[in-house]
Scaffold this motif. Structure first.
Motif, mmCIF file in Angstrom:
data_model
loop_
_atom_site.group_PDB
_atom_site.id
_atom_site.type_symbol
_atom_site.label_atom_id
_atom_site.label_comp_id
_atom_site.label_asym_id
_atom_site.label_seq_id
_atom_site.Cartn_x
_atom_site.Cartn_y
_atom_site.Cartn_z
ATOM 1 N N GLU A 184 -65.300 -75.482 -6.232
ATOM 2 C CA GLU A 184 -64.331 -74.357 -6.048
ATOM 3 C C GLU A 184 -62.841 -75.105 -6.392
ATOM 4 O OE1 GLU A 184 -64.289 -72.585 -2.311
ATOM 5 O OE2 GLU A 184 -66.287 -72.839 -2.011
ATOM 6 N N ARG A 185 -62.111 -74.084 -6.883
ATOM 7 C CA ARG A 185 -60.650 -74.799 -7.574
ATOM 8 C C ARG A 185 -59.997 -74.767 -6.263
ATOM 9 N NH1 ARG A 185 -57.959 -70.886 -10.947
ATOM 10 N NH2 ARG A 185 -57.046 -72.851 -11.587
ATOM 11 N N TYR A 186 -60.164 -74.080 -5.251
ATOM 12 C CA TYR A 186 -59.073 -74.152 -3.976
ATOM 13 C C TYR A 186 -60.055 -73.868 -2.752
ATOM 14 C CZ TYR A 186 -55.552 -73.168 -7.396
ATOM 15 O OH TYR A 186 -54.857 -73.266 -8.572
ATOM 16 N N PRO A 187 -60.861 -75.128 -2.466
ATOM 17 C CA PRO A 187 -61.736 -75.128 -1.414
ATOM 18 C C PRO A 187 -60.953 -74.852 0.069
ATOM 19 C CG PRO A 187 -61.573 -77.201 -2.275
ATOM 20 C CD PRO A 187 -61.095 -76.216 -3.259
ATOM 21 N N ARG A 188 -61.676 -74.203 1.098
ATOM 22 C CA ARG A 188 -61.584 -74.466 2.323
ATOM 23 C C ARG A 188 -62.200 -75.469 3.015
ATOM 24 N NH1 ARG A 188 -61.206 -68.326 4.907
ATOM 25 N NH2 ARG A 188 -60.060 -67.249 3.070
ATOM 26 N N ILE A 189 -61.484 -76.604 3.547
ATOM 27 C CA ILE A 189 -62.137 -77.943 4.102
ATOM 28 C C ILE A 189 -61.293 -77.918 5.346
ATOM 29 C CG2 ILE A 189 -62.504 -80.068 3.836
ATOM 30 C CD1 ILE A 189 -63.141 -78.817 1.366
ATOM 31 N N PRO A 190 -62.330 -78.126 6.428
ATOM 32 C CA PRO A 190 -62.029 -78.313 7.786
ATOM 33 C C PRO A 190 -60.961 -79.468 8.089
ATOM 34 C CG PRO A 190 -64.356 -77.730 7.641
ATOM 35 C CD PRO A 190 -63.914 -78.163 6.273
ATOM 36 N N LEU A 191 -60.179 -79.451 8.823
ATOM 37 C CA LEU A 191 -58.890 -80.627 8.867
ATOM 38 C C LEU A 191 -59.940 -81.811 9.189
ATOM 39 C CD1 LEU A 191 -56.322 -81.588 9.004
ATOM 40 C CD2 LEU A 191 -56.306 -80.671 11.451
ATOM 41 N N PRO B 168 -53.177 -80.347 0.215
ATOM 42 C CA PRO B 168 -53.444 -79.007 0.887
ATOM 43 C C PRO B 168 -52.510 -78.204 0.215
ATOM 44 C CG PRO B 168 -53.209 -80.580 2.515
ATOM 45 C CD PRO B 168 -52.642 -81.484 1.209
ATOM 46 N N VAL B 169 -52.789 -76.805 0.193
ATOM 47 C CA VAL B 169 -52.023 -75.670 -0.487
ATOM 48 C C VAL B 169 -51.836 -74.641 0.516
ATOM 49 C CG1 VAL B 169 -52.320 -76.248 -2.988
ATOM 50 C CG2 VAL B 169 -53.675 -74.649 -1.568
ATOM 51 N N TRP B 170 -52.548 -74.592 1.593
ATOM 52 C CA TRP B 170 -52.583 -73.646 2.727
ATOM 53 C C TRP B 170 -53.000 -74.292 4.130
ATOM 54 C CZ3 TRP B 170 -49.529 -69.505 1.738
ATOM 55 C CH2 TRP B 170 -49.791 -68.320 2.780
ATOM 56 N N ARG B 171 -52.687 -73.816 5.218
ATOM 57 C CA ARG B 171 -53.042 -74.005 6.317
ATOM 58 C C ARG B 171 -53.350 -72.717 7.156
ATOM 59 N NH1 ARG B 171 -49.264 -77.689 10.071
ATOM 60 N NH2 ARG B 171 -51.121 -77.479 11.294
ATOM 61 N N ARG B 172 -54.416 -72.759 8.136
ATOM 62 C CA ARG B 172 -54.997 -71.782 8.947
ATOM 63 C C ARG B 172 -55.456 -70.650 7.979
ATOM 64 N NH1 ARG B 172 -49.405 -72.463 10.551
ATOM 65 N NH2 ARG B 172 -49.222 -73.751 12.373
ATOM 66 N N PRO B 173 -56.562 -70.921 7.141
ATOM 67 C CA PRO B 173 -57.266 -72.239 7.054
ATOM 68 C C PRO B 173 -56.804 -73.165 6.330
ATOM 69 C CG PRO B 173 -58.273 -70.608 6.066
ATOM 70 C CD PRO B 173 -57.070 -69.836 6.462
ATOM 71 N N TRP B 174 -57.002 -74.274 6.468
ATOM 72 C CA TRP B 174 -56.729 -75.322 5.587
ATOM 73 C C TRP B 174 -57.655 -75.121 4.139
ATOM 74 C CZ3 TRP B 174 -52.925 -78.828 6.047
ATOM 75 C CH2 TRP B 174 -52.363 -78.804 7.553
ATOM 76 N N MET B 175 -56.619 -75.139 3.064
ATOM 77 C CA MET B 175 -57.186 -75.092 1.541
ATOM 78 C C MET B 175 -56.447 -76.404 0.819
ATOM 79 S SD MET B 175 -56.830 -70.956 1.187
ATOM 80 C CE MET B 175 -57.624 -70.978 -0.501
ATOM 81 N N VAL B 176 -57.340 -76.623 0.172
ATOM 82 C CA VAL B 176 -56.789 -77.872 -0.768
ATOM 83 C C VAL B 176 -56.847 -77.708 -2.169
ATOM 84 C CG1 VAL B 176 -57.099 -79.421 1.103
ATOM 85 C CG2 VAL B 176 -58.939 -79.161 -0.816
ATOM 86 N N LEU B 177 -56.168 -78.328 -3.106
ATOM 87 C CA LEU B 177 -56.692 -78.500 -4.424
ATOM 88 C C LEU B 177 -58.051 -78.843 -4.749
ATOM 89 C CD1 LEU B 177 -53.451 -79.683 -6.408
ATOM 90 C CD2 LEU B 177 -54.116 -77.374 -5.845
ATOM 91 N N GLY B 178 -58.758 -78.097 -5.522
ATOM 92 C CA GLY B 178 -60.137 -78.783 -5.982
ATOM 93 C C GLY B 178 -60.074 -79.053 -7.294
ATOM 94 N N ARG B 179 -61.156 -78.346 -8.341
ATOM 95 C CA ARG B 179 -61.306 -78.939 -9.574
ATOM 96 C C ARG B 179 -60.399 -78.013 -10.468
ATOM 97 N NH1 ARG B 179 -63.582 -74.729 -12.109
ATOM 98 N NH2 ARG B 179 -64.504 -73.307 -11.269
ATOM 99 N N ASP B 180 -60.163 -78.486 -11.468
ATOM 100 C CA ASP B 180 -59.667 -77.451 -12.888
ATOM 101 C C ASP B 180 -58.307 -76.890 -12.307
ATOM 102 O OD1 ASP B 180 -59.859 -76.405 -15.209
ATOM 103 O OD2 ASP B 180 -60.921 -74.833 -14.715
ATOM 104 N N THR B 181 -57.208 -77.686 -11.790
ATOM 105 C CA THR B 181 -55.947 -76.811 -11.569
ATOM 106 C C THR B 181 -54.963 -77.558 -12.404
ATOM 107 O OG1 THR B 181 -55.685 -78.264 -9.567
ATOM 108 C CG2 THR B 181 -56.971 -76.327 -9.021
ATOM 109 N N PHE B 182 -53.911 -76.645 -12.656
ATOM 110 C CA PHE B 182 -52.600 -77.209 -13.086
ATOM 111 C C PHE B 182 -51.971 -78.250 -12.248
ATOM 112 C CE2 PHE B 182 -47.915 -76.448 -13.525
ATOM 113 C CZ PHE B 182 -47.654 -77.154 -14.844
ATOM 114 N N ALA B 183 -51.922 -77.949 -11.195
ATOM 115 C CA ALA B 183 -50.955 -79.084 -10.188
ATOM 116 C C ALA B 183 -51.926 -80.103 -10.064
ATOM 117 C CB ALA B 183 -50.932 -78.611 -8.881
ATOM 118 N N GLY B 184 -53.213 -79.995 -9.853
ATOM 119 C CA GLY B 184 -54.070 -81.495 -10.046
ATOM 120 C C GLY B 184 -53.885 -82.194 -11.045
#
Length: 244
Positions: free
Chosen positions: A166-173, A133-149
């Motif tokens: 998506e690179r930073y998809p919103r995914i329900p908890l 995860p990189v954010w919450r409210r809403p939850w966002m996570v690392l997706g494809r094609d990212t430096f951190a990934g």
């Protein structure tokens, strides 16, 4: 030369190489501490007139962190703008060299070679499936094609959402906790996850709390990032092994 940096990690890279070049940086440019340069607003909302008043020879930016309308306004005012794109470690190294050597007319710094050697020597941990995860409210996570990934993959982490469109998809908890992950990796930026804010959402999953500067910044921190990230991940790995 007079340089304005609109990217915190690039600010640190220039400051570590030739600190006298920087005349303006963003409010989010926290490294190095005590940097003597004018503050020109945020990465997403820089004060364009303030930047122009600094009479920069070069503004350095990033296609992900900065907004095109701001960069266009600077170009239309006659300022040279160098925009970087960083989606993986190899690109980070090449873009850092482009900024420092081509853009700022500096010799290639020793720290850049040290960072290359540090990553070339990495021995990945055993495979660890994780959500990042990189954010919450809403939850966002690392997706494809990212430096951190890419950094995490080099250290043995299999990102559950690495193939997401998506690179930073919103995914329900509920989906995150049912993803089959063995661990959760929680950086302290852009959202500031802490021991008391984040791990409780993933009961039963070991949490690796990592310094976001080592995971998301491309600059001198890359020298220490392999060791620092590996230590945090190894602890989560041991916990995952104990959980079976």
């Amino acid at each position: 030369m007079r340089v304005v940096s609109l990217v915190p990690s690039l600010t640190e890279a220039v400051a570590a190489t030739a600190p006298g070049l920087l005349v303006g940086v963003t409010d989010w440019c926290t490294h190095p501490p005590g940097l003597d340069a004018a503050r020109v607003g945020g990465t997403k909302n820089p004060d364009v007139p303030a930047v122009l008043r600094l009479r920069p020879d070069l503004v350095i930016a990033n296609e992900e962190e900065n907004r095109e309308p701001d960069l266009t306004a600077l170009r239309e005012a006659g300022v040279e703008v160098l925009v970087t794109e960083v989606r993986d470690l190899d690109q980070a190294f090449s873009e850092l060299e482009r900024v420092l050597v081509t853009g700022c007319s500096l010799a290639r710094p020793r720290w850049l070679d040290e960072a290359r050697r540090a990553w070339a020597a990495v021995e990945p941990l055993p495979e660890l499936r994780a959500v990042v995860p990189v954010w919450r409210r809403p939850w966002m996570v690392l997706g494809r094609d990212t430096f951190a990934g890419d950094l995490l993959a080099r250290l043995g982490v299999v990102n559950v959402y690495a193939q997401h469109p998506e690179r930073y998809p919103r995914i329900p908890l509920q989906e995150l906790t049912a993803s089959g992950a063995q661990a959760v990796v929680l950086p302290d930026e852009p959202y500031r996850f802490t021991a008391d804010d984040g791990p409780e959402a993933f009961p039963g999953l070991p949490a690796a709390l990592v310094d976001g500067r080592y995971l998301t910044w491309y600059g001198p921190s890359l020298r220490s990032a392999p060791a620092e990230l590996s230590a945090a991940l190894a602890a989560a790995h041991r916990a995952a092994d104990r959980a079976g």
